[in-house]
Write a protein that holds these residues in place. Structure first.
Motif, PDB file in Angstrom:
ATOM      1  N   LEU A 157     -36.598   1.814 -18.983  1.00 63.11           N
ATOM      2  CA  LEU A 157     -35.966   1.011 -20.023  1.00 63.11           C
ATOM      3  C   LEU A 157     -36.157  -0.469 -19.722  1.00 63.11           C
ATOM      4  N   VAL A 158     -36.437  -1.245 -20.737  1.00 58.28           N
ATOM      5  CA  VAL A 158     -36.418  -2.710 -20.618  1.00 58.28           C
ATOM      6  C   VAL A 158     -35.058  -3.130 -21.158  1.00 58.28           C
ATOM      7  N   LEU A 159     -34.182  -3.555 -20.254  1.00 57.91           N
ATOM      8  CA  LEU A 159     -32.785  -3.797 -20.605  1.00 57.91           C
ATOM      9  C   LEU A 159     -32.563  -5.183 -21.207  1.00 57.91           C
TER      10      LEU A 159
ATOM     11  N   ASP B 217     -25.540   2.488 -12.557  1.00 56.78           N
ATOM     12  CA  ASP B 217     -24.175   1.972 -12.669  1.00 56.78           C
ATOM     13  C   ASP B 217     -24.171   0.498 -13.067  1.00 56.78           C
ATOM     14  N   ARG B 218     -25.170  -0.248 -12.611  1.00 56.15           N
ATOM     15  CA  ARG B 218     -25.249  -1.671 -12.927  1.00 56.15           C
ATOM     16  C   ARG B 218     -25.640  -1.890 -14.386  1.00 56.15           C
ATOM     17  N   TRP B 219     -26.677  -1.173 -14.868  1.00 59.15           N
ATOM     18  CA  TRP B 219     -27.076  -1.447 -16.253  1.00 59.15           C
ATOM     19  C   TRP B 219     -26.096  -0.868 -17.260  1.00 59.15           C
TER      20      TRP B 219
ATOM     21  N   GLY C 294     -34.368  -0.491 -15.968  1.00 59.35           N
ATOM     22  CA  GLY C 294     -33.627   0.625 -15.400  1.00 59.35           C
ATOM     23  C   GLY C 294     -34.323   1.920 -15.785  1.00 59.35           C
ATOM     24  N   VAL C 295     -33.807   3.014 -15.276  1.00 59.94           N
ATOM     25  CA  VAL C 295     -34.397   4.319 -15.561  1.00 59.94           C
ATOM     26  C   VAL C 295     -33.309   5.251 -16.081  1.00 59.94           C
ATOM     27  N   TYR C 296     -33.629   5.958 -17.157  1.00 57.08           N
ATOM     28  CA  TYR C 296     -32.727   6.956 -17.724  1.00 57.08           C
ATOM     29  C   TYR C 296     -33.551   8.169 -18.121  1.00 57.08           C
ATOM     30  N   ARG C 297     -33.237   9.304 -17.515  1.00 55.76           N
ATOM     31  CA  ARG C 297     -33.939  10.562 -17.787  1.00 55.76           C
ATOM     32  C   ARG C 297     -35.456  10.398 -17.710  1.00 55.76           C
TER      33      ARG C 297
ATOM     34  N   VAL D  75     -28.315  -7.369 -23.562  1.00 55.77           N
ATOM     35  CA  VAL D  75     -28.749  -6.194 -22.804  1.00 55.77           C
ATOM     36  C   VAL D  75     -28.626  -4.967 -23.698  1.00 55.77           C
ATOM     37  N   HIS D  76     -29.715  -4.181 -23.764  1.00 57.32           N
ATOM     38  CA  HIS D  76     -29.751  -2.970 -24.587  1.00 57.32           C
ATOM     39  C   HIS D  76     -30.158  -1.784 -23.718  1.00 57.32           C
ATOM     40  N   GLY D  77     -29.734  -0.596 -24.093  1.00 57.32           N
ATOM     41  CA  GLY D  77     -30.095   0.608 -23.358  1.00 57.32           C
ATOM     42  C   GLY D  77     -31.012   1.525 -24.117  1.00 57.32           C
ATOM     43  N   ASN D  78     -31.670   1.012 -25.160  1.00 56.40           N
ATOM     44  CA  ASN D  78     -32.502   1.891 -25.987  1.00 56.40           C
ATOM     45  C   ASN D  78     -33.885   1.304 -26.256  1.00 56.40           C
ATOM     46  N   GLN D  79     -34.379   0.490 -25.342  1.00 53.79           N
ATOM     47  CA  GLN D  79     -35.720  -0.085 -25.475  1.00 53.79           C
ATOM     48  C   GLN D  79     -36.591   0.526 -24.373  1.00 53.79           C
TER      49      GLN D  79
END
Length: 197
Positions: A60-62, A12-14, A53-56, A108-112
């Motif tokens: 991730l390096v945000l 929720d934070r990232w 963060g963690v996704y699936r 901040v990115h969610g795809n690295q």
């Protein structure tokens, strides 16, 4: 010589951070697991902080920022920082006692994503000696996020690996879909999808 640390952000934070279209400039710390203390983790001025963060099951390096100052705050002085950094207020969900002011921050990115092979060798340097990230399966996926939750000092080679992730092209495997506008749209978009984190 400066050190480098990972700072875990729950989903929720990232996801909220992805909506802030400005470089990372502040983080908040406190006495609780949900908002851990930077001072307790021995973070100092000049150190690099990598938001992760963690996704699936993918790490991730945000984003990243360098620590310019760590300020101890009380309830009265905290309000001024919340006003100054209103865009980042969501990073302080509970009893905040520290404000970490940054410089040289990235967006901040969610795809690295950290590649599976790199994740298997990523190493922290706690006081009792080096430790690799735990709960990584043979495919390089996290089966549990517990070993990255908190603030942890990185081995120098692991910090270089996270820098390389930030500078690399986005990973299609980890691309985070944008958040639906409504709960109903979210439920519709995620029906039948099971995620670990």
């Amino acid at each position: 010589m400066s050190d480098a640390y990972t700072v875990y952000w729950p989903q929720d934070r990232w996801r909220s951070a992805l909506r802030v279209h400005r470089p990372l400039e502040v983080m908040f710390g406190g006495p609780h697991v949900s908002e851990p203390s930077f001072r307790h983790a021995k973070v100092s001025v000049g150190d690099l902080l990598y938001a992760v963060g963690v996704y699936r099951q993918v790490l991730l390096v945000l984003g990243r920022m360098r620590v310019r100052e760590i300020v101890e705050v009380d309830v009265d002085s905290l309000d001024g920082y919340f006003e100054r950094f209103a865009s980042w207020r969501f990073l302080a969900p509970t009893c905040t006692t520290e404000v970490v002011l940054g410089e040289g921050g990235t967006l901040v990115h969610g795809n690295q994503a950290v590649a599976g092979e790199a994740l298997k060798t990523l190493t922290y340097l706690p006081r009792r000696g080096p430790r690799p990230i735990k709960h990584v399966n043979e495919d390089g996926l996290l089966t549990k996020a517990i070993s990255v939750q908190g603030i942890y000092r990185l081995a120098p080679i692991s910090a270089l690996e996270l820098d390389a992730v930030l500078q690399s092209p986005p990973s299609a495997r980890s691309t985070v879909p944008s958040r639906p506008a409504s709960k109903q749209a979210h439920d519709s978009a995620t029906s039948g999808i099971q995620t670990l984190f």
